[in-house]
Structures are given as structure tokens and as C-alpha cells.
Design an enzyme around this catalytic site. Structure first.
Site, mmCIF file in Angstrom:
data_model
loop_
_atom_site.group_PDB
_atom_site.id
_atom_site.type_symbol
_atom_site.label_atom_id
_atom_site.label_comp_id
_atom_site.label_asym_id
_atom_site.label_seq_id
_atom_site.Cartn_x
_atom_site.Cartn_y
_atom_site.Cartn_z
ATOM 1 N N LYS A 45 0.833 -1.216 0.000
ATOM 2 C CA LYS A 45 0.000 0.000 0.000
ATOM 3 C C LYS A 45 0.861 1.258 0.000
ATOM 4 C CE LYS A 45 -2.740 -1.272 3.434
ATOM 5 N NZ LYS A 45 -3.486 -1.285 4.603
ATOM 6 N N LYS A 105 2.637 -17.133 11.039
ATOM 7 C CA LYS A 105 2.375 -18.255 11.973
ATOM 8 C C LYS A 105 0.921 -18.318 12.413
ATOM 9 C CE LYS A 105 4.808 -15.546 13.655
ATOM 10 N NZ LYS A 105 5.361 -14.290 14.087
ATOM 11 N N GLU A 129 8.656 -22.140 6.303
ATOM 12 C CA GLU A 129 9.845 -22.182 7.189
ATOM 13 C C GLU A 129 9.930 -20.945 8.091
ATOM 14 O OE1 GLU A 129 12.716 -24.646 7.414
ATOM 15 O OE2 GLU A 129 12.476 -23.412 9.199
ATOM 16 N N GLY A 187 13.216 -1.896 19.993
ATOM 17 C CA GLY A 187 12.594 -2.554 18.831
ATOM 18 C C GLY A 187 12.477 -4.060 18.964
ATOM 19 N N ASP A 201 2.001 -15.949 20.440
ATOM 20 C CA ASP A 201 2.966 -16.164 19.363
ATOM 21 C C ASP A 201 3.642 -17.541 19.524
ATOM 22 O OD1 ASP A 201 4.932 -14.779 17.253
ATOM 23 O OD2 ASP A 201 6.188 -15.695 18.783
ATOM 24 N N LYS A 205 3.397 -21.081 17.125
ATOM 25 C CA LYS A 205 4.602 -21.771 16.639
ATOM 26 C C LYS A 205 4.640 -23.203 17.160
ATOM 27 C CE LYS A 205 7.300 -17.480 16.469
ATOM 28 N NZ LYS A 205 8.105 -16.575 17.306
ATOM 29 N N GLY A 302 13.628 -10.530 12.615
ATOM 30 C CA GLY A 302 14.521 -9.574 11.948
ATOM 31 C C GLY A 302 14.444 -9.717 10.442
HETATM 32 N N1 HSE Z 1 7.509 -11.549 17.769
HETATM 33 C C1 HSE Z 1 8.292 -12.724 17.613
HETATM 34 C C2 HSE Z 1 9.322 -12.827 18.718
HETATM 35 C C3 HSE Z 1 9.011 -12.813 16.304
HETATM 36 O O1 HSE Z 1 9.398 -11.960 19.584
HETATM 37 O O2 HSE Z 1 10.039 -13.814 18.712
HETATM 38 C C4 HSE Z 1 8.116 -13.242 15.207
HETATM 39 O O3 HSE Z 1 7.532 -14.464 15.474
#
Ligand code: HSE
Length: 426
Positions: A45, A105, A129, A187, A201, A205, A302
Site C-alpha cells: 500500500k 504463523k 519455514e 525494537g 505467538d 509456533k 529480523g
Molecule cells: N515476535 C516474535 C518474537 C518474532 O518476539 O520472537 C516473530 O515471530
């Protein structure tokens, strides 16, 4: 030489890293992989972002239709994240006969079954992956490196944000709030950290990784989840004195009673491999019956690390004419015969704030013995005025027994508060 055209959906941090690797290493891939990979178009965008990466205006698509009808595009890379519009875009790409590579994910944990069915119907590739542990090649290790093994367990630090916070709470004595604020400034943590710090998260995973490890679909809602928001720096410091380091672990185990899948703060021995994984680094420890233990360690996020995983999928798609899909029953909730153990066994560290008076320890130990929880060590770690802090560790016992014990303890008038309850994994 085989030509292979790529479209990138989303030019955020990971999309930018992927674009950079694909364009800067085009000649390198021609030499080392025997394939000429070109970025044919991008969908973003923010046109200025695309232009700032040096992308020709003619290659900036304005709709997903433009991407999926482009005959030069063989593979669509989705790095938008979240469910929509990513799900619609990926589905359109698959239906149009394009292979898909995704780092998403949440999308994969929730809709793997649906997307895989679309990919199979068109005989195109679906690769993920980068969805787990960023640049660490864990998916390919599970799919292509460990076939000889019945995998017994998978234990991992699979979230860098929480590892950064916990490492700094331990090494510098920061509170959770201060460590989070610092992580946000640097960050490592998002402005809205919920998905990371509440364990979502890691749950996505772990559902993907444990499905591959145990060859059965593990529905993400079956993964027990506990985040790090209630962790007190005093418990981390006390654990350290007792020889433990705190990590948010994703644990998958095959046991005689079924499969355990859980994400929670965990004390691990300070001299163990996982304890040495600090700051925002990730690591996964796999145990196979043939190979024994394998530790994969690296950056879980990253631009270039995650871009590295995406590009490896793109190259895989470019070099393989046949696609493979999961070998298990990949439906929404997986095979009904797969038994998920919700009442698992663990050792525990429990800290209590109690009245400092004669007979109190007796009452406390009575609550543990009532529910058959065997104590390993009990110590009074501090006292002030009428209050004492008691720390208890247990032998292995059932989660349900510990919950009942804590409930009983919190009702005793001598117990001011149950301050911490942390599982221990030796
Ligand atoms: N936010 C995730 C972490 C990275 O802090 O590991 C992306 O999955």
C-alpha cells in the site's frame, strides 16, 4: 537456466529483507542453485516504501488480482501477517496455481488445513519455514533431517521478545514493566506486546512445530498457554540462587498417556543449554530416538534472518517439481484419536507470603500432602515484621493437584498470598 518469478505481498521489515536478499544475491543463486530468481512484482500500500527499496514503479502492483494473473509469477511470498487480507491473498494465489511461501504463523496455525487443501488441489507448493523461529531452519530439519526418528520431545525458546525481557529481569534485576519498556525502545518488543508476552505467538509456533514433530495435527487451541506478565523479579532472583534460569518455553512431549503441548514460564537448570540462550535469541532442543538431542540456535526475528528462511523456501519451490504436504490428517482439529494430555506432570517452584508464626509451616505442608503433592525443598527466604516468604519446590506431580493445593493455600488465614507458581523442567 530455469527462471523463477516471485511476487512479494507486504514490504514491512521481513518483506524488505526478503527483497534485499533476492535482488542482491541473484547472481549468487544462479551460480549456487542453478536458478534465476527475479522479483516480478510487489504488493504494498505504501508506494514510497517500495520506491525507497529501489523497486520500479511498473513492478508495484495495485491489486492481488494483478499479482495472481501475472504469468511471470511462479511463487507468491506473503509477509503481511495477521489473518486478513493475508488469508484471502494466499488463497487467491494458490487457486491461481502459484506456489506460496509465508512467514505467517497465526494464519498457518489457524488455517493450515484449508490452505493445504487449496495447494493440493492445484498441485502447487505451500512453504512456511519462516513462520517458526525466524531464521532458524527448524521446519526443514523436522521435515527433511529427522525422518529416521520417533521424536520424543521438542523444547524451545521460540519467542525473542519474552526472552529479551526475562534475560534482563534476571541479569539486571529489572521489573517486568521496565524490561518491556526497554525492549520496546530497542525494537525487540511491539508497541502492543500482547501476542508475545501472553504467549500467543509461541502457541502458534508450537502448534505448527509439534504437529510436524509428532506427525499429527495439533490444534493451536489445545496448546496450554501462560504468558510472562505476572512474573515477579524476586522469583527470578530466588530461582537463580537455587540454580535455575527462567525461560518462556514451548514444550511438546510424547508420553505414555498422550501428547503434552504447553507454553509457560519455566525454570531450567542454569547450566543447561537452553539457559544459555539469552536476549532475543531463540533455540529449539529436539530429542529423537535415533539421533538423541539436537539444538538449533539463532535469531527468531529480523529482516535478514527471517528473509533467509523465506528465501530458502523460495529456492526450494524453484528447485523441486513435486510438492509435499503434511503426511497426517490435517483437518481443523486434527485426528480425533490423538490424545492431548491436559493434566500433565511437572515439578514446581511455589513462593508464598505467609504469617511469620509458629505452626504455619505445618499448615502449609498439610495443604500439599492433602493433594498428594510431594515436597522436595521448603525454605524461608526472608522475614519482616509478621510476614515471611516461603519457597517450596515439589517433586513431579499432577498439574490438577497443584491447582487444588494453591486453592487450598490461598484460603488459609496464615497465607497472605501465593506470589509465584513456576514449573521446573530439568
Ligand atoms: N515476535 C516474535 C518474537 C518474532 O518476539 O520472537 C516473530 O515471530
Amino acid at each position: 537456466m530455469r527462471k523463477f518469478g516471485v511476487a512479494i505481498l507486504g514490504l514491512g521489515v521481513v518483506g524488505g529483507g526478503t527483497y534485499e536478499i533476492l535482488t542482491e544475491k541473484r547472481e549468487f543463486f544462479k551460480k549456487t542453485q542453478g536458478v534465476d530468481i527475479t522479483v516480478e512484482c510487489v504488493l504494498e500500500k505504501n508506494k514510497d516504501r517500495a520506491l525507497s527499496l529501489g523497486i520500479d514503479e511498473a513492478r508495484i502492483a495495485t491489486s492481488i488480482e494483478e499479482v495472481v494473473t501475472n504469468p511471470n509469477v511462479d511463487c507468491v511470498v506473503e509477509v503481511i501477517g495477521g489473518i486478513e487480507p493475508a488469508k484471502t491473498f494466499v488463497t487467491k494465489a494458490l487457486k491461481s496455481g502459484k506456489s506460496v511461501v509465508t512467514s505467517n504463523k497465526e494464519l498457518f496455525a489457524k488455517y493450515w488445513h484449508e490452505l493445504e487443501a487449496e495447494a493440493k488441489a492445484k498441485d502447487v507448493g505451500l512453504y512456511f519455514e519462516a513462520s517458526c523461529v525466524g531464521g532458524v531452519p527448524i521446519i526443514r530439519t523436522l521435515q527433511e533431517g529427522m525422518q529416521a526418528n520417533d521424536i520424543k520431545s521438542i523444547k524451545g525458546i521460540i519467542n525473542g521478545t519474552t526472552n529479551y525481557i526475562l534475560t534482563n529481569m534476571e541479569s539486571r534485576g529489572l521489573s517486568y514493566e521496565d524490561a518491556l519498556k526497554e525492549g520496546q525502545k530497542l525494537g525487540y518488543a511491539e508497541f502492543n506486546p500482547t501476542a508475545d508476552v501472553e504467549g500467543f505467538d509461541s502457541t502458534y509456533k508450537l502448534s505448527i512445530l509439534s504437529s510436524l514433530a509428532f506427525n499429527t495435527k495439533i490444534y493451536f487451541e489445545n496448546v496450554y498457554r501462560e504468558g510472562i506478565t505476572n512474573i515477579d523479579k524476586e522469583d527470578i532472583a530466588q530461582g537463580k540462587k537455587m540454580g535455575y534460569t527462567l525461560k518462556l518455553l514451548g514444550i511438546g512431549k510424547k508420553t505414555a498417556s498422550g501428547i503434552e503441548v504447553r507454553v509457560h514460564p519455566t525454570f531450567v537448570p542454569s547450566d543447561s543449554m537452553l539457559a544459555s540462550v539469552s536476549d532475543s535469541f531463540n533455540a529449539v532442543l529436539l530429542e529423537g530416538d535415533s539421533v538423541g538431542e539436537i539444538l538449533l540456535y539463532g535469531r527468531g526475528a529480523g529482516a535478514l534472518p527471517t528473509g533467509s528462511a523465506i528465501v530458502s523456501d523460495v529456492i526450494f519451490a524453484a528447485r523441486h517439481q513435486t510438492n509435499y504436504y503434511s503426511c497426517f490428517n490435517n483437518t481443523l482439529k486434527g485426528a480425533s484419536k490423538t490424545k492431548i494430555v491436559s493434566d500433565f506432570n511437572s515439578k514446581y517452584y511455589i513462593s508464598l507470603s505467609v504469617k511469620d508464626a509458629p505452626g504455619v509451616l505445618n499448615k502449609i505442608s498439610g495443604a500439599f500432602s492433602k493433594y498428594n503433592v510431594s515436597l522436595k525443598e521448603v525454605s524461608q527466604v526472608s522475614a519482616s515484621e509478621n510476614e515471611a516468604k516461603i519457597v517450596v519446590t515439589t517433586h513431579s506431580c499432577l498439574e490438577s493437584a497443584v491447582k487444588k493445593t494453591l486453592d487450598k493455600l490461598s484460603k488459609l488465614e496464615e497465607v497472605f498470598a501465593v506470589k509465584g507458581c513456576i514449573r521446573i523442567e530439568d
